[in-house]
Design a protein around this motif. Structure first.
Motif, PDB file in Angstrom:
ATOM      1  N   LEU A 216       0.277 -58.655 -29.922  1.00  0.00           N
ATOM      2  CA  LEU A 216      -0.582 -59.839 -29.905  1.00  0.00           C
ATOM      3  C   LEU A 216      -1.913 -59.557 -29.221  1.00  0.00           C
ATOM      4  O   LEU A 216      -2.794 -60.414 -29.194  1.00  0.00           O
ATOM      5  N   GLY A 217      -2.025 -58.355 -28.631  1.00  0.00           N
ATOM      6  CA  GLY A 217      -3.242 -58.014 -27.914  1.00  0.00           C
ATOM      7  C   GLY A 217      -3.196 -58.379 -26.440  1.00  0.00           C
ATOM      8  O   GLY A 217      -4.176 -58.170 -25.726  1.00  0.00           O
ATOM      9  N   THR A 218      -2.060 -58.907 -25.983  1.00  0.00           N
ATOM     10  CA  THR A 218      -1.936 -59.258 -24.573  1.00  0.00           C
ATOM     11  C   THR A 218      -1.551 -58.023 -23.763  1.00  0.00           C
ATOM     12  O   THR A 218      -0.918 -57.091 -24.274  1.00  0.00           O
ATOM     13  N   SER A 219      -1.940 -58.026 -22.491  1.00  0.00           N
ATOM     14  CA  SER A 219      -1.670 -56.901 -21.619  1.00  0.00           C
ATOM     15  C   SER A 219      -1.141 -57.418 -20.285  1.00  0.00           C
ATOM     16  O   SER A 219      -1.687 -58.367 -19.723  1.00  0.00           O
ATOM     17  N   HIS A 220      -0.071 -56.799 -19.808  1.00  0.00           N
ATOM     18  CA  HIS A 220       0.544 -57.207 -18.546  1.00  0.00           C
ATOM     19  C   HIS A 220       0.660 -55.968 -17.662  1.00  0.00           C
ATOM     20  O   HIS A 220       1.163 -54.934 -18.101  1.00  0.00           O
ATOM     21  N   GLU A 221       0.223 -56.081 -16.416  1.00  0.00           N
ATOM     22  CA  GLU A 221       0.227 -54.939 -15.510  1.00  0.00           C
ATOM     23  C   GLU A 221       1.014 -55.258 -14.245  1.00  0.00           C
ATOM     24  O   GLU A 221       1.097 -56.415 -13.822  1.00  0.00           O
ATOM     25  N   VAL A 222       1.587 -54.192 -13.637  1.00  0.00           N
ATOM     26  CA  VAL A 222       2.323 -54.356 -12.386  1.00  0.00           C
ATOM     27  C   VAL A 222       2.302 -53.031 -11.629  1.00  0.00           C
ATOM     28  O   VAL A 222       2.432 -51.958 -12.222  1.00  0.00           O
ATOM     29  N   ASP A 223       2.063 -53.110 -10.331  1.00  0.00           N
ATOM     30  CA  ASP A 223       2.126 -51.927  -9.468  1.00  0.00           C
ATOM     31  C   ASP A 223       3.566 -51.751  -8.986  1.00  0.00           C
ATOM     32  O   ASP A 223       4.192 -52.706  -8.507  1.00  0.00           O
ATOM     33  N   VAL A 224       4.073 -50.531  -9.106  1.00  0.00           N
ATOM     34  CA  VAL A 224       5.466 -50.251  -8.762  1.00  0.00           C
ATOM     35  C   VAL A 224       5.528 -49.161  -7.692  1.00  0.00           C
ATOM     36  O   VAL A 224       4.994 -48.067  -7.883  1.00  0.00           O
ATOM     37  N   ALA A 225       6.177 -49.464  -6.574  1.00  0.00           N
ATOM     38  CA  ALA A 225       6.450 -48.470  -5.531  1.00  0.00           C
ATOM     39  C   ALA A 225       7.863 -47.944  -5.763  1.00  0.00           C
ATOM     40  O   ALA A 225       8.834 -48.657  -5.507  1.00  0.00           O
ATOM     41  N   VAL A 226       7.974 -46.736  -6.267  1.00  0.00           N
ATOM     42  CA  VAL A 226       9.292 -46.153  -6.533  1.00  0.00           C
ATOM     43  C   VAL A 226       9.904 -45.618  -5.231  1.00  0.00           C
ATOM     44  O   VAL A 226      11.063 -45.893  -4.908  1.00  0.00           O
ATOM     45  N   ASP A 227       9.143 -44.827  -4.493  1.00  0.00           N
ATOM     46  CA  ASP A 227       9.480 -44.345  -3.146  1.00  0.00           C
ATOM     47  C   ASP A 227      10.964 -43.968  -2.995  1.00  0.00           C
ATOM     48  O   ASP A 227      11.706 -44.584  -2.222  1.00  0.00           O
ATOM     49  N   PRO A 228      11.415 -42.943  -3.707  1.00  0.00           N
ATOM     50  CA  PRO A 228      12.861 -42.643  -3.700  1.00  0.00           C
ATOM     51  C   PRO A 228      13.317 -41.747  -2.556  1.00  0.00           C
ATOM     52  O   PRO A 228      12.549 -40.954  -1.994  1.00  0.00           O
ATOM     53  N   TRP A 229      14.601 -41.873  -2.219  1.00  0.00           N
ATOM     54  CA  TRP A 229      15.329 -40.833  -1.514  1.00  0.00           C
ATOM     55  C   TRP A 229      15.888 -39.896  -2.578  1.00  0.00           C
ATOM     56  O   TRP A 229      16.407 -40.350  -3.609  1.00  0.00           O
ATOM     57  N   VAL A 230      15.779 -38.611  -2.338  1.00  0.00           N
ATOM     58  CA  VAL A 230      16.242 -37.603  -3.291  1.00  0.00           C
ATOM     59  C   VAL A 230      17.299 -36.748  -2.594  1.00  0.00           C
ATOM     60  O   VAL A 230      17.031 -36.141  -1.550  1.00  0.00           O
ATOM     61  N   PHE A 231      18.509 -36.706  -3.170  1.00  0.00           N
ATOM     62  CA  PHE A 231      19.633 -35.987  -2.564  1.00  0.00           C
ATOM     63  C   PHE A 231      20.029 -34.812  -3.457  1.00  0.00           C
ATOM     64  O   PHE A 231      20.243 -34.993  -4.666  1.00  0.00           O
ATOM     65  N   ASN A 232      20.136 -33.631  -2.857  1.00  0.00           N
ATOM     66  CA  ASN A 232      20.431 -32.432  -3.635  1.00  0.00           C
ATOM     67  C   ASN A 232      21.554 -31.619  -2.980  1.00  0.00           C
ATOM     68  O   ASN A 232      21.558 -31.425  -1.766  1.00  0.00           O
ATOM     69  N   VAL A 233      22.511 -31.165  -3.791  1.00  0.00           N
ATOM     70  CA  VAL A 233      23.551 -30.245  -3.356  1.00  0.00           C
ATOM     71  C   VAL A 233      23.516 -29.051  -4.305  1.00  0.00           C
ATOM     72  O   VAL A 233      23.512 -29.233  -5.531  1.00  0.00           O
ATOM     73  N   ALA A 234      23.467 -27.843  -3.742  1.00  0.00           N
ATOM     74  CA  ALA A 234      23.260 -26.675  -4.594  1.00  0.00           C
ATOM     75  C   ALA A 234      23.952 -25.451  -4.031  1.00  0.00           C
ATOM     76  O   ALA A 234      24.293 -25.390  -2.835  1.00  0.00           O
ATOM     77  N   VAL A 235      24.127 -24.469  -4.900  1.00  0.00           N
ATOM     78  CA  VAL A 235      24.539 -23.121  -4.510  1.00  0.00           C
ATOM     79  C   VAL A 235      23.300 -22.245  -4.559  1.00  0.00           C
ATOM     80  O   VAL A 235      22.494 -22.338  -5.506  1.00  0.00           O
ATOM     81  N   ALA A 236      23.113 -21.405  -3.534  1.00  0.00           N
ATOM     82  CA  ALA A 236      21.906 -20.582  -3.440  1.00  0.00           C
ATOM     83  C   ALA A 236      22.259 -19.109  -3.374  1.00  0.00           C
ATOM     84  O   ALA A 236      23.314 -18.726  -2.845  1.00  0.00           O
ATOM     85  N   TYR A 237      21.330 -18.306  -3.899  1.00  0.00           N
ATOM     86  CA  TYR A 237      21.463 -16.847  -3.777  1.00  0.00           C
ATOM     87  C   TYR A 237      20.141 -16.309  -3.246  1.00  0.00           C
ATOM     88  O   TYR A 237      19.070 -16.688  -3.714  1.00  0.00           O
ATOM     89  N   LYS A 238      20.225 -15.419  -2.268  1.00  0.00           N
ATOM     90  CA  LYS A 238      19.027 -14.847  -1.662  1.00  0.00           C
ATOM     91  C   LYS A 238      18.820 -13.412  -2.127  1.00  0.00           C
ATOM     92  O   LYS A 238      19.718 -12.585  -2.070  1.00  0.00           O
ATOM     93  N   PHE A 239      17.609 -13.152  -2.602  1.00  0.00           N
ATOM     94  CA  PHE A 239      17.247 -11.807  -3.079  1.00  0.00           C
ATOM     95  C   PHE A 239      16.479 -11.061  -1.979  1.00  0.00           C
ATOM     96  O   PHE A 239      15.717 -11.649  -1.218  1.00  0.00           O
TER      97      PHE A 239
END
Length: 239
Positions: A216-239
């Motif tokens: 229709l030509g209409t436009s709607h805007e919104v500011d979004v703060a995502v600001d996440p916590w990120v959790f990681n579990v991994a296996v590592a190898y050192k060279f």
């Protein structure tokens, strides 16, 4: 004791044995660590109010839901205790849901890639199998493959001003990319020789502006703060 319990006890005993018998080896200048695992992004932020909606719809907001993907991080030790890390992952896919006046409405979905470069400081001594660290870095989040859910279109068509114009038949959603700081903490636990178990958490500053455009030509805007916590579990190898 059932077989499942016996298997869990055997695996736990084996891991403890590896940790206790592993030779001690701290991260040193020139070392390269590759970590592969599973990472979950848990947004904590909220959004502003969606603009461009008719009078009476004054508290329409959105929220981004969590997602889990495969992770891959690489660390190069610039010097003893100082590392440079790059965090990467398979593309995250998040559902966007409505809040406030849009409560219960599926707004759409988006994919994103959040490469993050961090400078790290490791605390581990040469006589410790545990190597905790902290880091501070810069994140760039690229949003793509944005889609609008049909339920949002149906909701827009219930608004008298939209129905008067003949209704919305299609809509496009676009999210701007985001630069922000990322803080992290983690630990490498030596299992055996150059093998490690890694656990890490980040807090990432991700802010974006979302724009919804209709046929229709209409436009709607919104500011979004995502600001996440990120959790990681991994296996590592050192060279």
């Amino acid at each position: 004791m059932n077989n499942s319990a016996k298997i869990r006890i055997t695996v736990a005993t084996a891991i403890i044995s590896l940790v206790l018998t592993a030779p001690v080896m701290a991260h040193e200048k020139g070392d390269v660590l590759l970590r592969a695992g599973v990472v979950t992004v848990v947004p904590t932020g909220d959004s502003g109010v969606v603009s461009g909606l008719p009078d009476g719809v004054n508290n329409a907001r959105v929220e981004v839901e969590k997602n889990t993907q495969l992770s891959l991080t690489a660390v190069y030790m610039l010097r003893d205790r100082i590392g440079l890390e790059v965090l990467a992952a398979t593309p995250f896919k998040h559902d966007i849901v409505g809040k406030g006046d849009l409560e219960g409405v599926d707004v759409g979905e988006t994919s994103h890639l959040p490469p993050t470069l961090s400078l790290q400081y490791y605390f581990g001594e040469k006589n410790s199998r545990f190597n905790p660290y902290v880091g501070l870095g810069l994140n760039y989040t690229l949003f793509f493959s944005e889609k609008v859910d049909g339920k949002l279109v149906d909701t827009l068509n219930t608004l008298p001003t939209v129905a008067h114009l003949g209704g919305v038949h299609s809509a496009d959603l676009e999210l701007d990319g985001s630069f922000g700081l990322a803080a992290q903490a983690g630990v490498d636990v030596q299992l055996k020789d150059n093998w490690y178990l890694n656990a890490a958490v980040w807090y990432v500053d991700i802010d974006t502006s979302a724009t919804l455009k209709t046929d229709l030509g209409t436009s709607h805007e919104v500011d979004v703060a995502v600001d996440p916590w990120v959790f990681n579990v991994a296996v590592a190898y050192k060279f």
